[in-house]
Design a protein around this motif. Structure first.
Motif, PDB file in Angstrom:
ATOM      1  N   ARG A  11     -11.352   8.665  30.799  1.00  0.00           N
ATOM      2  CA  ARG A  11     -11.010   9.443  29.602  1.00  0.00           C
ATOM      3  C   ARG A  11     -11.402  10.911  29.759  1.00  0.00           C
ATOM      4  O   ARG A  11     -12.491  11.239  30.175  1.00  0.00           O
ATOM      5  N   ALA A  13     -10.102  14.989  27.940  1.00  0.00           N
ATOM      6  CA  ALA A  13      -9.258  15.591  26.907  1.00  0.00           C
ATOM      7  C   ALA A  13      -8.014  16.175  27.566  1.00  0.00           C
ATOM      8  O   ALA A  13      -8.062  17.252  28.165  1.00  0.00           O
ATOM      9  N   LYS A  15      -4.684  18.071  27.966  1.00  0.00           N
ATOM     10  CA  LYS A  15      -4.158  19.268  27.283  1.00  0.00           C
ATOM     11  C   LYS A  15      -2.628  19.306  27.248  1.00  0.00           C
ATOM     12  O   LYS A  15      -2.046  20.091  26.505  1.00  0.00           O
ATOM     13  N   GLN A  68      -1.151  23.815  19.629  1.00  0.00           N
ATOM     14  CA  GLN A  68      -1.581  23.103  20.834  1.00  0.00           C
ATOM     15  C   GLN A  68      -0.449  22.204  21.358  1.00  0.00           C
ATOM     16  O   GLN A  68       0.179  21.468  20.604  1.00  0.00           O
ATOM     17  N   PRO A 151      -8.742  14.311  21.603  1.00  0.00           N
ATOM     18  CA  PRO A 151      -9.184  14.457  20.216  1.00  0.00           C
ATOM     19  C   PRO A 151      -8.919  15.887  19.787  1.00  0.00           C
ATOM     20  O   PRO A 151      -9.070  16.815  20.596  1.00  0.00           O
ATOM     21  N   GLU A 153      -9.642  18.752  16.796  1.00  0.00           N
ATOM     22  CA  GLU A 153     -10.189  19.300  15.545  1.00  0.00           C
ATOM     23  C   GLU A 153      -9.620  20.683  15.294  1.00  0.00           C
ATOM     24  O   GLU A 153      -9.920  21.287  14.265  1.00  0.00           O
ATOM     25  N   GLY A 154      -8.859  21.169  16.247  1.00  0.00           N
ATOM     26  CA  GLY A 154      -8.265  22.499  16.114  1.00  0.00           C
ATOM     27  C   GLY A 154      -7.002  22.438  15.290  1.00  0.00           C
ATOM     28  O   GLY A 154      -5.886  22.430  15.827  1.00  0.00           O
ATOM     29  N   LYS A 188     -15.501  16.208  35.636  1.00  0.00           N
ATOM     30  CA  LYS A 188     -16.348  15.982  34.445  1.00  0.00           C
ATOM     31  C   LYS A 188     -17.531  16.932  34.495  1.00  0.00           C
ATOM     32  O   LYS A 188     -18.221  17.034  35.501  1.00  0.00           O
ATOM     33  N   ARG A 190     -20.963  17.512  32.558  1.00  0.00           N
ATOM     34  CA  ARG A 190     -21.893  16.994  31.559  1.00  0.00           C
ATOM     35  C   ARG A 190     -23.311  17.429  31.918  1.00  0.00           C
ATOM     36  O   ARG A 190     -23.636  17.616  33.102  1.00  0.00           O
TER      37      ARG A 190
HETATM   38  C1  LIG Z   1     -14.126  15.961  17.772  1.00  0.00           C
HETATM   39  C2  LIG Z   1     -13.492  16.666  18.924  1.00  0.00           C
HETATM   40  C3  LIG Z   1     -12.543  17.647  18.691  1.00  0.00           C
HETATM   41  C4  LIG Z   1     -11.884  18.276  19.751  1.00  0.00           C
HETATM   42  N1  LIG Z   1     -10.879  19.162  19.496  1.00  0.00           N
HETATM   43  C5  LIG Z   1     -10.148  19.641  20.532  1.00  0.00           C
HETATM   44  C6  LIG Z   1      -9.003  20.440  20.298  1.00  0.00           C
HETATM   45  O1  LIG Z   1      -8.642  20.762  19.168  1.00  0.00           O
HETATM   46  N2  LIG Z   1      -8.273  20.852  21.377  1.00  0.00           N
HETATM   47  C7  LIG Z   1      -8.640  20.517  22.656  1.00  0.00           C
HETATM   48  O2  LIG Z   1      -7.931  20.910  23.590  1.00  0.00           O
HETATM   49  N3  LIG Z   1      -9.733  19.773  22.908  1.00  0.00           N
HETATM   50  C8  LIG Z   1     -10.489  19.315  21.887  1.00  0.00           C
HETATM   51  N4  LIG Z   1     -11.574  18.521  22.139  1.00  0.00           N
HETATM   52  C9  LIG Z   1     -11.882  18.161  23.526  1.00  0.00           C
HETATM   53  C10 LIG Z   1     -13.206  18.709  24.040  1.00  0.00           C
HETATM   54  O3  LIG Z   1     -13.088  20.070  24.314  1.00  0.00           O
HETATM   55  C11 LIG Z   1     -13.595  17.886  25.270  1.00  0.00           C
HETATM   56  O4  LIG Z   1     -13.762  16.544  24.887  1.00  0.00           O
HETATM   57  C12 LIG Z   1     -14.869  18.373  25.943  1.00  0.00           C
HETATM   58  O5  LIG Z   1     -14.695  19.668  26.444  1.00  0.00           O
HETATM   59  C13 LIG Z   1     -15.303  17.458  27.083  1.00  0.00           C
HETATM   60  O6  LIG Z   1     -14.267  17.318  28.033  1.00  0.00           O
HETATM   61  P1  LIG Z   1     -13.593  15.906  28.383  1.00  0.00           P
HETATM   62  O7  LIG Z   1     -13.293  15.217  27.078  1.00  0.00           O
HETATM   63  O8  LIG Z   1     -12.332  16.279  29.115  1.00  0.00           O
HETATM   64  O9  LIG Z   1     -14.551  15.112  29.209  1.00  0.00           O
HETATM   65  C14 LIG Z   1     -12.253  17.940  21.089  1.00  0.00           C
HETATM   66  C15 LIG Z   1     -13.242  16.978  21.294  1.00  0.00           C
HETATM   67  C16 LIG Z   1     -13.830  16.346  20.253  1.00  0.00           C
HETATM   68  C17 LIG Z   1     -14.837  15.260  20.533  1.00  0.00           C
END
Ligand SMILES: Cc1cc2nc3c(=O)[nH]c(=O)nc-3n(C[C@H](O)[C@H](O)[C@H](O)COP(=O)(O)O)c2cc1C
Length: 201
Positions: A11, A13, A15, A68, A151, A153-154, A188, A190
């Motif tokens: 998993r 995020a 894009k 986005q 995920p 939140e933006g 990753k 962290r």
């Molecule tokens: C609650 C939450 C909201 C997030 N909102 C966005 C977002 O709006 N756009 C985006 O590109 N990533 C968003 N992210 C992704 C985070 O930036 C990402 O999870 C973090 O940098 C860690 O990277 P990874 O998930 O790829 O391991 C969000 C993550 C979380 C948990």
């Protein structure tokens, strides 16, 4: 590596999704099931799910979501709605506690404890916290099946809530885009575990 660890590693995020690769209804049903089975405080399940698959709806939502790319390229866009109305609704409360099958006096005492707990909460915030538990389970569960997610939140909260004509007690907690990613998997990043541990004896 065990299967859960593999899903956690998989998993990330995403894009930009591959717009040509869609999830089947059966695949997405599994993801919803991971949300449905998630734990919630007092078992109140205050989450509600809106599933968007129509391209026109995604296009209309994208400007409300910081433009986005995930919004329009994903297969399924999930809007997790936190409902602070149901958790304060007397008939909902009675039904949610009655299903535990406890004796009547135990049920009444439990409900009393719940109500005094709730009186000390910022209810809108409390229900949103529960939604994030479901969100995490759905994303990790999806990853277990090789399905990517992001995920989100933006977004402009009030505009998205108006878009879906939500009731005043229903607020969007977050959005999650699901599909198959069309980008290189980033490394990753962290913090090391030792930075996260607060040592106490
Ligand atoms: C609650 C939450 C909201 C997030 N909102 C966005 C977002 O709006 N756009 C985006 O590109 N990533 C968003 N992210 C992704 C985070 O930036 C990402 O999870 C973090 O940098 C860690 O990277 P990874 O998930 O790829 O391991 C969000 C993550 C979380 C948990």
């Amino acid at each position: 590596m065990d299967r859960f660890a593999l899903a956690m590693q998989h998993r990330y995020a995403c894009k930009a999704f591959d717009p040509a690769r869609k999830l089947s209804d059966q695949e997405f049903a599994k993801i919803l099931e991971y949300g449905r089975l998630s734990p919630s405080s007092f078992g109140m399940e205050p989450w509600r799910f809106i599933v968007v698959t129509g391209q026109e709806t995604k296009e209309a939502l994208r400007p409300l979501c910081w433009n986005q790319k995930q919004i329009t390229t994903c297969s399924h866009l999930l809007i997790i709605v936190a409902d602070s109305g149901v958790v304060q609704d007397e008939s909902y409360i009675q039904a949610m506690f009655a299903r535990r099958g406890l004796p009547a006096d135990a049920t009444a005492a439990y409900i009393e404890r719940y109500k005094s707990f709730l009186a000390q909460q910022d209810v809108a915030c409390w229900v949103q916290k529960q939604c994030y538990i479901a969100a995490a389970n759905m994303m990790t569960g999806a990853a277990h099946h090789g399905i990517d997610s992001c995920p989100i939140e933006g977004f402009e909260k009030e505009k998205v809530e108006a878009f879906f004509a939500l009731a005043p007690h229903q607020k969007v907690a977050l959005l999650i885009a699901f599909g198959y990613c069309a980008m290189e998997r980033p490394q990753k990043r962290r913090l090391d575990l030792e930075k996260l541990i607060i040592q106490r004896r």
